[in-house]
Design a protein around this motif. Sequence first.
Motif, PDB file in Angstrom:
ATOM      1  N   PHE A 121      12.970  44.723  23.792  1.00  0.00           N
ATOM      2  CA  PHE A 121      12.877  43.292  24.077  1.00  0.00           C
ATOM      3  C   PHE A 121      12.414  43.106  25.523  1.00  0.00           C
ATOM      4  N   SER A 122      12.023  41.912  25.847  1.00  0.00           N
ATOM      5  CA  SER A 122      11.606  41.564  27.212  1.00  0.00           C
ATOM      6  C   SER A 122      12.616  40.602  27.813  1.00  0.00           C
ATOM      7  N   PRO A 123      13.469  41.043  28.726  1.00  0.00           N
ATOM      8  CA  PRO A 123      14.484  40.159  29.318  1.00  0.00           C
ATOM      9  C   PRO A 123      13.824  39.051  30.142  1.00  0.00           C
ATOM     10  N   THR A 124      14.482  37.916  30.183  1.00  0.00           N
ATOM     11  CA  THR A 124      13.975  36.775  30.965  1.00  0.00           C
ATOM     12  C   THR A 124      14.847  36.466  32.174  1.00  0.00           C
ATOM     13  N   SER A 125      15.953  37.165  32.300  1.00  0.00           N
ATOM     14  CA  SER A 125      16.834  36.966  33.447  1.00  0.00           C
ATOM     15  C   SER A 125      17.711  38.203  33.593  1.00  0.00           C
ATOM     16  N   THR A 126      18.620  38.160  34.536  1.00  0.00           N
ATOM     17  CA  THR A 126      19.576  39.263  34.702  1.00  0.00           C
ATOM     18  C   THR A 126      20.869  39.000  33.939  1.00  0.00           C
ATOM     19  N   SER A 127      20.884  37.996  33.085  1.00  0.00           N
ATOM     20  CA  SER A 127      22.084  37.653  32.306  1.00  0.00           C
ATOM     21  C   SER A 127      21.935  38.013  30.827  1.00  0.00           C
ATOM     22  N   THR A 128      21.094  38.964  30.521  1.00  0.00           N
ATOM     23  CA  THR A 128      20.810  39.321  29.129  1.00  0.00           C
ATOM     24  C   THR A 128      22.074  39.754  28.381  1.00  0.00           C
ATOM     25  N   GLY A 129      22.218  39.240  27.165  1.00  0.00           N
ATOM     26  CA  GLY A 129      23.341  39.619  26.311  1.00  0.00           C
ATOM     27  C   GLY A 129      22.843  40.127  24.965  1.00  0.00           C
ATOM     28  N   TYR A 130      23.720  40.782  24.212  1.00  0.00           N
ATOM     29  CA  TYR A 130      23.344  41.259  22.877  1.00  0.00           C
ATOM     30  C   TYR A 130      24.550  41.187  21.953  1.00  0.00           C
ATOM     31  N   LYS A 131      24.267  41.204  20.654  1.00  0.00           N
ATOM     32  CA  LYS A 131      25.334  41.226  19.656  1.00  0.00           C
ATOM     33  C   LYS A 131      24.840  41.925  18.405  1.00  0.00           C
ATOM     34  N   VAL A 132      25.699  42.777  17.837  1.00  0.00           N
ATOM     35  CA  VAL A 132      25.407  43.470  16.583  1.00  0.00           C
ATOM     36  C   VAL A 132      26.312  42.899  15.503  1.00  0.00           C
ATOM     37  N   VAL A 133      25.738  42.457  14.401  1.00  0.00           N
ATOM     38  CA  VAL A 133      26.520  41.908  13.284  1.00  0.00           C
ATOM     39  C   VAL A 133      26.240  42.749  12.043  1.00  0.00           C
ATOM     40  N   CYS A 134      27.260  42.906  11.193  1.00  0.00           N
ATOM     41  CA  CYS A 134      27.164  43.813  10.040  1.00  0.00           C
ATOM     42  C   CYS A 134      27.580  43.119   8.759  1.00  0.00           C
ATOM     43  N   GLU A 135      26.997  43.576   7.659  1.00  0.00           N
ATOM     44  CA  GLU A 135      27.425  43.091   6.349  1.00  0.00           C
ATOM     45  C   GLU A 135      28.840  43.582   6.045  1.00  0.00           C
ATOM     46  N   ILE A 246      19.376  39.544  20.578  1.00  0.00           N
ATOM     47  CA  ILE A 246      19.286  39.580  22.049  1.00  0.00           C
ATOM     48  C   ILE A 246      19.264  38.136  22.552  1.00  0.00           C
ATOM     49  N   TYR A 247      20.048  37.869  23.588  1.00  0.00           N
ATOM     50  CA  TYR A 247      20.176  36.522  24.156  1.00  0.00           C
ATOM     51  C   TYR A 247      19.865  36.557  25.643  1.00  0.00           C
ATOM     52  N   ASP A 248      19.332  35.460  26.156  1.00  0.00           N
ATOM     53  CA  ASP A 248      19.018  35.432  27.573  1.00  0.00           C
ATOM     54  C   ASP A 248      18.816  33.995  28.049  1.00  0.00           C
ATOM     55  N   ARG A 249      18.934  33.842  29.376  1.00  0.00           N
ATOM     56  CA  ARG A 249      18.655  32.554  30.001  1.00  0.00           C
ATOM     57  C   ARG A 249      17.145  32.374  30.106  1.00  0.00           C
ATOM     58  N   PRO A 250      16.706  31.115  30.247  1.00  0.00           N
ATOM     59  CA  PRO A 250      15.284  30.911  30.567  1.00  0.00           C
ATOM     60  C   PRO A 250      14.955  31.599  31.890  1.00  0.00           C
ATOM     61  N   ALA A 251      13.740  32.099  32.013  1.00  0.00           N
ATOM     62  CA  ALA A 251      13.364  32.882  33.189  1.00  0.00           C
ATOM     63  C   ALA A 251      13.564  32.130  34.482  1.00  0.00           C
ATOM     64  N   SER A 252      13.409  30.818  34.480  1.00  0.00           N
ATOM     65  CA  SER A 252      13.533  30.026  35.706  1.00  0.00           C
ATOM     66  C   SER A 252      14.951  29.905  36.205  1.00  0.00           C
ATOM     67  N   SER A 253      15.931  30.258  35.302  1.00  0.00           N
ATOM     68  CA  SER A 253      17.347  30.093  35.666  1.00  0.00           C
ATOM     69  C   SER A 253      17.855  31.270  36.472  1.00  0.00           C
ATOM     70  N   GLY A 254      17.148  32.428  36.448  1.00  0.00           N
ATOM     71  CA  GLY A 254      17.578  33.590  37.213  1.00  0.00           C
ATOM     72  C   GLY A 254      18.768  34.281  36.683  1.00  0.00           C
TER      73      GLY A 254
END
Length: 254
Positions: A121-135, A246-254
Amino acid sequence: MRHTENDLRDLLTERAEGQDGAPAHLDTILRRGRRIRRTRRAVTAGAAALAVAALAVIGLPLRPEGAPVAQQPVDSAHVEPPPGPEIPATFEVRLGAEQFDLPLIHSERFDTVGPGRSVTFSPTSTSTGYKVVCEDPRAWVVTAHPLKGGERGGAAARCGRGLGGQHDHLSVPAGWLERPQSLQVWVFPSDAPVLEVAQAVKGCRRAGRETGCDESALPSTLLDPKVRKRLEAEVGERPGRWAVAIYDRPASSG
C-alpha cells in the motif's frame, strides 16, 4: 387417402351379395369410395381439434421454445458467493486524550489460509493503521511490519473481531512516505497444530515457568519466523476467507 385393390374387391363382393348377384356399377363404387374418404378425414380432423383443446385447457404450450422455468439448469456464472468477512469503513485510534477515525484507503481479500501474504500500500501519513478480519473468529492471525531503526513489529492472536495495529510518527521507519510499504500477514486455521509446532521448534515455555505450555503462550511463539515456517509446511493451503484493510489520514493532515 387412396383405396387399394383389396378395398375395391371387398366393396364389389359386398355389393354383389346385397343385390343377389347383380353387378355393381362403377359410378356407385366411386361414390361410395369418396364418401368413405370424407368420413375418415372428418374423424381425423375432429380428433386433432380435441387434442389441441385439451392442451389449451391444461395450460401447456403448443410449441414450447424451451424447458419450463423449473427445469432450466442453474447458471453458476450468475450465482455470486457471499462477500466474506465485513471490512470496517474506519479504524478508531486512541492516543491518550486524542481520539479520531482513520478512513479506509486500501483492502484485499483472500480465499485460503496457511501461506503468508504480503499486502502492499502507499501510506498517506505517519498515522497508518491496519486490521485483519476473518470468516472464522478462532483462526490464528500473525502480522509483521517494519519499524523505526530497522526493527520488526507485529502481533499474533486469535482473529476474534479483528486484529489490528497503528503507526505514529515515532514508530514509522525512515522514508515511510517516500515509497510503497508492505504488511505481511499469516492466517492459520483454528485447528492448526500451533502447540505441537511451537514445542518442536522452541520448547514453548511460558515466561516464569520451566515447563508446560498453554494457549496464552502461543501468540508469542507465532512471532518466531521458524515457528511460522514450520506451521506453514504442516498446514499447507486450506479454504478460508479473510481480508486485510489499510487505513490512513489524508496526506495533508500529516
